[in-house]
Design a protein around this motif. Structure first.
Motif, short mmCIF file in Angstrom:
data_model
loop_
_atom_site.label_atom_id
_atom_site.label_comp_id
_atom_site.label_asym_id
_atom_site.label_seq_id
_atom_site.Cartn_x
_atom_site.Cartn_y
_atom_site.Cartn_z
N VAL A 1 0.52 -0.95 0.00
CA VAL A 1 -0.02 0.29 0.28
C VAL A 1 0.39 1.27 -0.71
CG1 VAL A 1 -1.46 1.05 1.74
CG2 VAL A 1 -1.88 -1.37 0.71
N LYS A 2 1.60 1.16 0.86
CA LYS A 2 2.70 2.00 0.46
C LYS A 2 3.26 2.66 -0.38
CE LYS A 2 3.51 2.50 5.74
NZ LYS A 2 5.40 2.24 6.24
N LYS A 3 4.15 1.14 -1.46
CA LYS A 3 4.52 1.58 -2.78
C LYS A 3 3.30 2.11 -3.47
CE LYS A 3 7.90 -2.36 -2.32
NZ LYS A 3 7.75 -3.89 -2.72
N ILE A 4 2.36 1.70 -3.42
CA ILE A 4 1.66 2.62 -4.27
C ILE A 4 0.23 3.81 -3.77
CG2 ILE A 4 -1.75 1.64 -4.85
CD1 ILE A 4 -1.11 -0.55 -4.20
N THR A 5 0.75 4.11 -3.41
CA THR A 5 0.10 5.49 -2.34
C THR A 5 1.65 6.66 -3.07
OG1 THR A 5 1.13 5.36 -0.26
CG2 THR A 5 -0.99 4.92 -0.80
N THR A 6 3.21 5.97 -2.85
CA THR A 6 3.97 7.09 -3.47
C THR A 6 3.66 6.53 -5.21
OG1 THR A 6 5.63 5.22 -3.37
CG2 THR A 6 5.66 5.85 -1.66
#
Length: 181
Positions: free
Chosen positions: A175-180
């Motif tokens: 999820v962190k990778k997607i939001t960045t």
């Protein structure tokens, strides 16, 4: 086969006499078994009046289907209701999903006479699909192109071999990778 044509002629004549707002035709198609096809030509409002289509179906079952000899011939009895107007979806679904006695098809917005060729075309279209082999043979080589994603970075994330199911930390990292992006 001749006896089925004789039975159908009697039934067609009785139906024409009883239901004057409809026209009726019959075709006996050959496949591995005989396929009996009754055509009922009218408009959708006539079909829905007092469930006329149900009454026609019952009469065909009683006066024709009961005389068929094999279970396969009984199973391969079709009634194609052909309407000159657009048949309301609710009526069309009700007719086509009715499981009593025969398989029923509604061909609406039909403006052609039911000649031998047109009847055969409808039988192929709705019942035998005999033209599939020709269609496949005439189909040119299919070109398969490589998929090009709209978002390359997101696509790369999806290709990761990481297992996310049941791994809370891996899910949070994903999820962190997607939001960045």
């Amino acid at each position: 086969m001749e006896k089925y044509l004789e039975y159908s002629t009697d039934v067609i004549n009785q139906l024409k006499e009883k239901y004057k707002t409809c026209d009726f035709q019959f075709r006996l198609a050959q496949s591995n078994v005989n396929i009996s096809v009754f055509f009922v030509l009218t408009n959708s409002s006539v079909l829905s009046e007092e469930s006329l289509w149900e009454n026609i179906s019952k009469e065909i079952a009683l006066k024709y289907q009961s005389k068929l000899e094999t279970v396969y011939e009984k199973w391969n009895l079709y009634i194609i209701y052909i309407t000159s107007d657009i048949t309301p979806k609710e009526l069309k679904n009700k007719i086509e999903n009715d499981k009593f006695s025969s398989r029923k098809i509604v061909e609406d917005s039909h403006n052609k006479d039911i000649s031998e060729d047109e009847a055969n075309r409808l039988i192929v279209k709705h019942i035998t699909n005999a033209d599939l082999k020709e269609i496949v043979e005439e189909t040119q080589e299919v070109t398969i192109s490589e998929y090009i994603p709209k978002n390359e970075k997101l696509w790369e994330l999806l290709l990761d071999e990481e297992k996310l199911i049941g791994d809370r930390k891996a899910q949070e990292a994903f999820v962190k990778k997607i939001t960045t992006l």
